[in-house]
Design an enzyme around this catalytic site. Structure first.
Site, PDB file in Angstrom:
ATOM      1  N   ARG A 162       0.858  -1.178   0.000  1.00  0.00           N
ATOM      2  CA  ARG A 162       0.000   0.000   0.000  1.00  0.00           C
ATOM      3  C   ARG A 162       0.897   1.232   0.000  1.00  0.00           C
ATOM      4  O   ARG A 162       1.959   1.225   0.654  1.00  0.00           O
ATOM      5  CB  ARG A 162      -0.890   0.030   1.257  1.00  0.00           C
ATOM      6  CG  ARG A 162      -2.091  -0.886   1.212  1.00  0.00           C
ATOM      7  CD  ARG A 162      -3.150  -0.434   0.192  1.00  0.00           C
ATOM      8  NE  ARG A 162      -4.308  -1.294   0.167  1.00  0.00           N
ATOM      9  CZ  ARG A 162      -4.467  -2.361  -0.627  1.00  0.00           C
ATOM     10  NH1 ARG A 162      -3.511  -2.707  -1.482  1.00  0.00           N
ATOM     11  NH2 ARG A 162      -5.571  -3.074  -0.589  1.00  0.00           N
ATOM     12  N   GLU A 222      -2.689   8.219  -3.990  1.00  0.00           N
ATOM     13  CA  GLU A 222      -3.117   7.283  -5.024  1.00  0.00           C
ATOM     14  C   GLU A 222      -4.531   7.645  -5.444  1.00  0.00           C
ATOM     15  O   GLU A 222      -5.379   7.776  -4.539  1.00  0.00           O
ATOM     16  CB  GLU A 222      -3.063   5.852  -4.482  1.00  0.00           C
ATOM     17  CG  GLU A 222      -3.251   4.822  -5.567  1.00  0.00           C
ATOM     18  CD  GLU A 222      -2.960   3.398  -5.101  1.00  0.00           C
ATOM     19  OE1 GLU A 222      -1.894   3.138  -4.507  1.00  0.00           O
ATOM     20  OE2 GLU A 222      -3.827   2.550  -5.333  1.00  0.00           O
ATOM     21  N   HIS A 262      -1.347   0.447  -9.627  1.00  0.00           N
ATOM     22  CA  HIS A 262      -1.965  -0.524  -8.713  1.00  0.00           C
ATOM     23  C   HIS A 262      -2.603  -1.698  -9.485  1.00  0.00           C
ATOM     24  O   HIS A 262      -3.815  -1.931  -9.389  1.00  0.00           O
ATOM     25  CB  HIS A 262      -3.003   0.176  -7.813  1.00  0.00           C
ATOM     26  CG  HIS A 262      -3.262  -0.549  -6.527  1.00  0.00           C
ATOM     27  ND1 HIS A 262      -3.623   0.076  -5.360  1.00  0.00           N
ATOM     28  CD2 HIS A 262      -3.228  -1.879  -6.236  1.00  0.00           C
ATOM     29  CE1 HIS A 262      -3.799  -0.812  -4.409  1.00  0.00           C
ATOM     30  NE2 HIS A 262      -3.565  -2.012  -4.916  1.00  0.00           N
TER      31      HIS A 262
HETATM   32  N1  LIG Z   1      -0.606  -4.031  -5.363  1.00  0.00           N
HETATM   33  C1  LIG Z   1      -1.640  -4.830  -5.346  1.00  0.00           C
HETATM   34  O1  LIG Z   1      -2.407  -4.905  -6.294  1.00  0.00           O
HETATM   35  C2  LIG Z   1      -1.875  -5.711  -4.165  1.00  0.00           C
HETATM   36  C3  LIG Z   1      -1.551  -5.291  -2.891  1.00  0.00           C
HETATM   37  N2  LIG Z   1      -1.777  -6.112  -1.824  1.00  0.00           N
HETATM   38  C4  LIG Z   1      -1.364  -5.677  -0.486  1.00  0.00           C
HETATM   39  O2  LIG Z   1      -0.487  -6.659   0.060  1.00  0.00           O
HETATM   40  C5  LIG Z   1      -0.799  -6.840   1.430  1.00  0.00           C
HETATM   41  C6  LIG Z   1      -0.313  -8.193   1.904  1.00  0.00           C
HETATM   42  O3  LIG Z   1      -1.133  -9.205   1.391  1.00  0.00           O
HETATM   43  P1  LIG Z   1      -1.010 -10.729   1.898  1.00  0.00           P
HETATM   44  O4  LIG Z   1       0.371 -11.227   1.728  1.00  0.00           O
HETATM   45  O5  LIG Z   1      -2.116 -11.469   1.255  1.00  0.00           O
HETATM   46  O6  LIG Z   1      -1.292 -10.539   3.450  1.00  0.00           O
HETATM   47  P2  LIG Z   1      -0.892 -11.519   4.644  1.00  0.00           P
HETATM   48  O7  LIG Z   1      -1.782 -11.150   5.766  1.00  0.00           O
HETATM   49  O8  LIG Z   1      -0.895 -12.933   4.168  1.00  0.00           O
HETATM   50  O9  LIG Z   1       0.616 -11.110   4.975  1.00  0.00           O
HETATM   51  C7  LIG Z   1       0.981  -9.934   5.607  1.00  0.00           C
HETATM   52  C8  LIG Z   1       2.235 -10.176   6.419  1.00  0.00           C
HETATM   53  O10 LIG Z   1       2.699  -8.930   6.934  1.00  0.00           O
HETATM   54  C9  LIG Z   1       3.135  -9.170   8.276  1.00  0.00           C
HETATM   55  N3  LIG Z   1       3.198  -7.931   9.045  1.00  0.00           N
HETATM   56  C10 LIG Z   1       2.206  -7.237   9.658  1.00  0.00           C
HETATM   57  N4  LIG Z   1       2.712  -6.152  10.277  1.00  0.00           N
HETATM   58  C11 LIG Z   1       4.052  -6.158  10.055  1.00  0.00           C
HETATM   59  C12 LIG Z   1       5.120  -5.307  10.426  1.00  0.00           C
HETATM   60  N5  LIG Z   1       4.921  -4.225  11.175  1.00  0.00           N
HETATM   61  N6  LIG Z   1       6.370  -5.634  10.014  1.00  0.00           N
HETATM   62  C13 LIG Z   1       6.607  -6.727   9.270  1.00  0.00           C
HETATM   63  N7  LIG Z   1       5.624  -7.581   8.901  1.00  0.00           N
HETATM   64  C14 LIG Z   1       4.369  -7.293   9.271  1.00  0.00           C
HETATM   65  C15 LIG Z   1       2.097 -10.162   8.814  1.00  0.00           C
HETATM   66  O11 LIG Z   1       2.542 -10.787  10.010  1.00  0.00           O
HETATM   67  C16 LIG Z   1       2.008 -11.105   7.624  1.00  0.00           C
HETATM   68  O12 LIG Z   1       2.999 -12.097   7.660  1.00  0.00           O
HETATM   69  C17 LIG Z   1      -2.327  -6.633   1.469  1.00  0.00           C
HETATM   70  O13 LIG Z   1      -2.756  -6.285   2.771  1.00  0.00           O
HETATM   71  C18 LIG Z   1      -2.543  -5.532   0.475  1.00  0.00           C
HETATM   72  O14 LIG Z   1      -2.485  -4.284   1.120  1.00  0.00           O
HETATM   73  C19 LIG Z   1      -2.327  -7.335  -1.992  1.00  0.00           C
HETATM   74  C20 LIG Z   1      -2.686  -7.784  -3.234  1.00  0.00           C
HETATM   75  C21 LIG Z   1      -2.500  -7.009  -4.431  1.00  0.00           C
HETATM   76  O1  LIG Z   2      -4.406  -4.128  -3.632  1.00  0.00           O
HETATM   77  C1  LIG Z   2      -5.108  -5.063  -3.853  1.00  0.00           C
HETATM   78  C2  LIG Z   2      -5.691  -5.884  -2.846  1.00  0.00           C
HETATM   79  O2  LIG Z   2      -6.324  -6.887  -3.231  1.00  0.00           O
HETATM   80  O3  LIG Z   2      -5.562  -5.568  -1.653  1.00  0.00           O
END
Ligand SMILES: NC(=O)C1=CN([C@@H]2O[C@H](COP(=O)(O)OP(=O)(O)OC[C@H]3O[C@@H](n4cnc5c(N)ncnc54)[C@H](O)[C@@H]3O)[C@@H](O)[C@H]2O)C=CC1
Ligand SMILES: O=CC(=O)O
Length: 334
Positions: A246, A275, A296
């Site tokens: 993000r 954004e 994005h």
């Molecule tokens: N650019 C895009 O189109 C996309 C962006 N995203 C973003 O990616 C993020 C992550 O997605 P997932 O991997 O599915 O989530 P997830 O919940 O599987 O993984 C997130 C990880 O971050 C860790 N975390 C939380 N706070 C932290 C901190 N302060 N320091 C270090 N690690 C920390 C958590 O413990 C977890 O291991 C989503 O929340 C979303 O914002 C997701 C999909 C697409």
């Molecule tokens: O940024 C995309 C999402 O699925 O979160």
């Protein structure tokens, strides 16, 4: 015959999701290219007395929106990230919140790698060079960049997407460090079984040693500006920062200075703050030599967007039926 639940969808999502909703709901979909305003969402929820809301990450959904319809049972977002939905407000009101974890992890990891490769090997700059008519001969020093293979990759947030990014590093013979709120032994074991050893370190150690730093944390208060001036100064001079998480995880002003003053070599951003990023935003002056920026689109493969639509619809249907959601953000929040 019982009355069908009424649902409001804030954008045209892929048909796979809309068709599923149409089978059993009275469906209303915002048809605009840009998001409806918050006031418009409130107005529509109120006039429809909607039972369910399917929203996107570009909608700001808080208690005021939730209170618009007396019947609202569920908010389902077409995204895994749910920082745009006020989860506490939903919990207080007994409203379920759905999101789309897992189905987009591999696609998003592919894209993080696309940004990593293109920033390291300067493909966007190369294309501009050709189109600007500057390509006169093969050059021994032309558009050289760092090797990706054998380098050290630092993954911040070894969740679903971070682990998928780390797994791909195995193919490049990279050393992989990761930082998280604690060691993720399950992910470590799965990666080891796939032949990729990852090492848990604290974030400062990761920043000190990584050639590439890639961000995969959700946006929480605790992760806002996780990468700011101190962190950027800590990174290796030739390092590259990739952000597909993000925008506000990175302090944009600090990144701008870091690119100007050469604290780091380059950055690849799929997410920005603000954004959408206006084309004339100050930071775009670093494009393409220091910065590659995309709108994005990390999860934007056709197959994945269809899966996200289906998953978001399934969450909504469960919510309006008063059932547990297959993917509840309230249950998944860390
Ligand atoms: N650019 C895009 O189109 C996309 C962006 N995203 C973003 O990616 C993020 C992550 O997605 P997932 O991997 O599915 O989530 P997830 O919940 O599987 O993984 C997130 C990880 O971050 C860790 N975390 C939380 N706070 C932290 C901190 N302060 N320091 C270090 N690690 C920390 C958590 O413990 C977890 O291991 C989503 O929340 C979303 O914002 C997701 C999909 C697409
Ligand atoms: O940024 C995309 C999402 O699925 O979160």
């Amino acid at each position: 015959m019982s009355e069908q639940p009424t649902v409001y969808v804030t954008r045209q999502i892929p048909d796979a999701g809309l068709e599923l909703l149409e089978e059993s709901c009275e469906l209303h979909v915002w048809d605009g290219k840009l998001p409806p305003s918050k006031d418009h969402i409130i107005e529509r929820l109120a006039e429809l007395e909607a039972d369910g809301l399917l929203c996107l990450l570009s909608d700001d959904i808080d208690g005021e929106v939730m209170d618009a319809s007396p019947n609202l049972d569920v908010v389902s977002t077409f995204s895994v990230g749910y920082d745009h939905v006020n989860i506490d407000d939903a919990e207080e009101r007994g409203i379920a919140v759905g999101h789309t974890p897992g189905v987009l992890s591999e696609t998003t990891a592919d894209f993080a790698w696309a940004l990593l490769m293109t920033t390291a090997r300067r493909t966007v700059e190369g294309q501009e060079y050709v189109l600007d008519g500057e390509w006169e001969t093969w050059g021994p020093k032309l558009l050289t960049g760092p090797d990706v293979h054998g380098a050290t990759l630092g993954v911040i947030g070894l969740g679903n997407i971070g682990a998928a990014v780390a797994r791909r590093a195995g193919g490049f013979g990279m050393e992989v460090l990761y930082a998280d709120v604690g060691p993720n032994e399950e992910a470590e074991a799965e990666l080891a079984a796939a032949g990729v050893d990852v090492t848990y370190v604290d974030q400062n150690e990761l920043l000190d040693h990584s050639d590439f730093v890639t961000l995969h944390v959700p946006l929480f208060e605790s992760t806002h500006h996780l990468i700011s001036e101190a962190e950027l100064r800590r990174m290796k001079e030739g390092a590259i920062l990739i952000n597909t998480s993000r925008g506000p995880i990175v302090d944009t002003d600090a990144l701008d200075t870091a690119l100007s003053e050469g604290w780091i070599e380059r950055a690849g951003l799929d997410v920005t703050d603000p954004e959408p990023l206006p084309a004339d935003h100050e930071i775009t002056r670093h494009v393409p030599e220091r910065l590659v920026v995309t709108p994005h689109i990390a999860s934007a493969s056709i197959g994945t967007r269809n899966k996200m639509a289906t998953m978001a619809a399934e969450n909504l249907l469960a919510g309006v039926a008063g059932e547990d959601l297959p993917n509840s953000a309230l249950d998944d929040r860390s």
